[in-house]
Motif scaffolding. Sequence first.
Motif, PDB file in Angstrom:
ATOM      1  N   THR A 216       0.819  -1.217   0.000  1.00  0.00           N
ATOM      2  CA  THR A 216       0.000   0.000   0.000  1.00  0.00           C
ATOM      3  C   THR A 216       0.844   1.255   0.000  1.00  0.00           C
ATOM      4  O   THR A 216       0.491   2.268  -0.604  1.00  0.00           O
ATOM      5  CB  THR A 216      -0.921  -0.010   1.237  1.00  0.00           C
ATOM      6  OG1 THR A 216      -1.733  -1.175   1.187  1.00  0.00           O
ATOM      7  CG2 THR A 216      -1.811   1.220   1.267  1.00  0.00           C
ATOM      8  N   THR A 217       1.990   1.224   0.693  1.00  0.00           N
ATOM      9  CA  THR A 217       2.822   2.422   0.819  1.00  0.00           C
ATOM     10  C   THR A 217       3.381   2.873  -0.514  1.00  0.00           C
ATOM     11  O   THR A 217       3.897   3.984  -0.618  1.00  0.00           O
ATOM     12  CB  THR A 217       3.981   2.158   1.789  1.00  0.00           C
ATOM     13  OG1 THR A 217       4.706   0.998   1.358  1.00  0.00           O
ATOM     14  CG2 THR A 217       3.481   1.956   3.200  1.00  0.00           C
ATOM     15  N   ARG A 218       3.332   2.029  -1.556  1.00  0.00           N
ATOM     16  CA  ARG A 218       3.866   2.426  -2.853  1.00  0.00           C
ATOM     17  C   ARG A 218       2.783   2.586  -3.910  1.00  0.00           C
ATOM     18  O   ARG A 218       3.084   2.816  -5.070  1.00  0.00           O
ATOM     19  CB  ARG A 218       4.905   1.388  -3.321  1.00  0.00           C
ATOM     20  CG  ARG A 218       6.205   1.481  -2.540  1.00  0.00           C
ATOM     21  CD  ARG A 218       6.864   2.839  -2.721  1.00  0.00           C
ATOM     22  NE  ARG A 218       7.791   3.153  -1.653  1.00  0.00           N
ATOM     23  CZ  ARG A 218       8.268   4.364  -1.400  1.00  0.00           C
ATOM     24  NH1 ARG A 218       7.873   5.393  -2.109  1.00  0.00           N
ATOM     25  NH2 ARG A 218       9.094   4.573  -0.410  1.00  0.00           N
ATOM     26  N   SER A 221      -1.829   6.929  -4.819  1.00  0.00           N
ATOM     27  CA  SER A 221      -3.056   7.361  -4.176  1.00  0.00           C
ATOM     28  C   SER A 221      -2.806   8.680  -3.468  1.00  0.00           C
ATOM     29  O   SER A 221      -1.717   8.905  -2.914  1.00  0.00           O
ATOM     30  CB  SER A 221      -3.534   6.312  -3.160  1.00  0.00           C
ATOM     31  OG  SER A 221      -4.549   6.843  -2.321  1.00  0.00           O
ATOM     32  N   ARG A 223      -3.862   9.400  -0.760  1.00  0.00           N
ATOM     33  CA  ARG A 223      -3.706   9.106   0.659  1.00  0.00           C
ATOM     34  C   ARG A 223      -2.241   9.082   1.091  1.00  0.00           C
ATOM     35  O   ARG A 223      -1.938   9.176   2.281  1.00  0.00           O
ATOM     36  CB  ARG A 223      -4.380   7.782   1.005  1.00  0.00           C
ATOM     37  CG  ARG A 223      -5.889   7.798   0.801  1.00  0.00           C
ATOM     38  CD  ARG A 223      -6.549   6.600   1.417  1.00  0.00           C
ATOM     39  NE  ARG A 223      -6.385   6.604   2.869  1.00  0.00           N
ATOM     40  CZ  ARG A 223      -6.842   5.635   3.652  1.00  0.00           C
ATOM     41  NH1 ARG A 223      -7.475   4.601   3.134  1.00  0.00           N
ATOM     42  NH2 ARG A 223      -6.667   5.686   4.954  1.00  0.00           N
ATOM     43  N   ARG A 224      -1.347   8.963   0.122  1.00  0.00           N
ATOM     44  CA  ARG A 224       0.077   9.015   0.451  1.00  0.00           C
ATOM     45  C   ARG A 224       0.451  10.326   1.151  1.00  0.00           C
ATOM     46  O   ARG A 224       1.386  10.388   1.934  1.00  0.00           O
ATOM     47  CB  ARG A 224       0.923   8.858  -0.824  1.00  0.00           C
ATOM     48  CG  ARG A 224       0.922   7.475  -1.436  1.00  0.00           C
ATOM     49  CD  ARG A 224       1.823   6.509  -0.669  1.00  0.00           C
ATOM     50  NE  ARG A 224       3.191   6.995  -0.630  1.00  0.00           N
ATOM     51  CZ  ARG A 224       4.080   6.839  -1.604  1.00  0.00           C
ATOM     52  NH1 ARG A 224       3.717   6.208  -2.715  1.00  0.00           N
ATOM     53  NH2 ARG A 224       5.313   7.286  -1.477  1.00  0.00           N
ATOM     54  N   GLN A 258      10.288  13.507   4.737  1.00  0.00           N
ATOM     55  CA  GLN A 258       8.986  13.094   4.204  1.00  0.00           C
ATOM     56  C   GLN A 258       8.546  14.028   3.077  1.00  0.00           C
ATOM     57  O   GLN A 258       8.037  13.588   2.043  1.00  0.00           O
ATOM     58  CB  GLN A 258       7.921  13.136   5.313  1.00  0.00           C
ATOM     59  CG  GLN A 258       7.771  11.903   6.148  1.00  0.00           C
ATOM     60  CD  GLN A 258       6.547  12.029   7.047  1.00  0.00           C
ATOM     61  OE1 GLN A 258       6.140  13.125   7.438  1.00  0.00           O
ATOM     62  NE2 GLN A 258       5.953  10.901   7.376  1.00  0.00           N
ATOM     63  N   LEU A 262       7.840  12.961  -0.787  1.00  0.00           N
ATOM     64  CA  LEU A 262       6.528  13.089  -1.416  1.00  0.00           C
ATOM     65  C   LEU A 262       6.538  14.093  -2.554  1.00  0.00           C
ATOM     66  O   LEU A 262       5.675  14.037  -3.446  1.00  0.00           O
ATOM     67  CB  LEU A 262       5.474  13.429  -0.370  1.00  0.00           C
ATOM     68  CG  LEU A 262       5.094  12.194   0.466  1.00  0.00           C
ATOM     69  CD1 LEU A 262       4.337  12.576   1.716  1.00  0.00           C
ATOM     70  CD2 LEU A 262       4.280  11.208  -0.366  1.00  0.00           C
ATOM     71  N   PHE A 265       7.268  11.733  -5.220  1.00  0.00           N
ATOM     72  CA  PHE A 265       6.056  10.998  -5.562  1.00  0.00           C
ATOM     73  C   PHE A 265       5.156  11.844  -6.464  1.00  0.00           C
ATOM     74  O   PHE A 265       4.643  11.369  -7.477  1.00  0.00           O
ATOM     75  CB  PHE A 265       5.313  10.605  -4.279  1.00  0.00           C
ATOM     76  CG  PHE A 265       3.958  10.006  -4.523  1.00  0.00           C
ATOM     77  CD1 PHE A 265       3.827   8.683  -4.894  1.00  0.00           C
ATOM     78  CD2 PHE A 265       2.810  10.776  -4.388  1.00  0.00           C
ATOM     79  CE1 PHE A 265       2.575   8.126  -5.133  1.00  0.00           C
ATOM     80  CE2 PHE A 265       1.558  10.240  -4.629  1.00  0.00           C
ATOM     81  CZ  PHE A 265       1.434   8.912  -4.994  1.00  0.00           C
TER      82      PHE A 265
END
Length: 334
Positions: A216-218, A221, A223-224, A258, A262, A265
Amino acid sequence: MAKVSVLMAVRDAAAFLPESLDSLLRQTFGDWEAVCVDDASHDGSLALLRSYAARDPRVRVLSKPVGEGAFLARQKGFAASVGEYVTMLDADDWLAPDALERAVAVLDGDDSCDTVLYDLRQVSAGREEQFPLLTARLDGEEAFRRSLTWQIHGVSMMRRSVYGAADSRSADSPLSVQEQQLMNSDELMTQWQYLRSRGVAQCDGVYYYRQHEGATTRRVSVRRFEVLRSAALMSRYLAAEGASHKVREPFEQYRWLQLVDLCMFYHCHGRQLSPKERSMGKDWLRETWRSVDRGLLKKETTAKFGYRPCRWWWLFRVQEWLYFTLRGILGRNH
């Protein structure tokens, strides 16, 4: 009353549940209860849980009509549990036969130790990898700091008062109840529990953690980005409570890393999000850039291109675009 409460959140895990629950039934330490919370499964998991509960009264089953995620399912289980010690077992993981016995022995033998780590084995595609063992007992602040950089994992057994510490915040927290609920996540809960522990030790009871492809962490979404908001609330709480410099400095460093992660990401996967999601992601990135206490960041970090705070948001965004464009050319983004 059971000595140990084992909390299990279950969501569409029928393929793995028998191995997980059978490992509990084989424990050499027998004074436990398993509070299993089905989080609106669709694959027969609830029926499996009920069949185990019919075989062994130590297995208790709760169900939720609407899935809200593993964290809230475990919180529901905790509210219904009674054990002096609390531990978690994911529905697709399993324990060595003496795992509970060895963890209990450490807590029983040291009244000032509140949390004991399992010997974590990560299992993937038939391979088993041991997470480095803790070689010395830590105080809570040091465990908190190490957890931020994954020098220690979060799979543990702890005293009930420590597991429940996050729930006790609502009465006197400088954050609203709604903000506290946003702050609740497995990662931040673990950090909070370490911070509330007088001592953190290691046992040699083995916990087998099953790693899955496409975790899920990758996944792509929106939600990340939620971790940024949760971490911002934790930062506010630490500041308001007068947490020591030794706690706040690494946490602000953690938030900054973080943010950069992101940004990568967003750079790589932003086009896969809807316009509304992209706007939300950018808002959370900007708020983190604005709210991190830069005076607590390490100079060796902020001196590097890609990690410089920059005076203006637009300039920071240009830096991130250039940084991750160059990394992409070199094949170093993910």
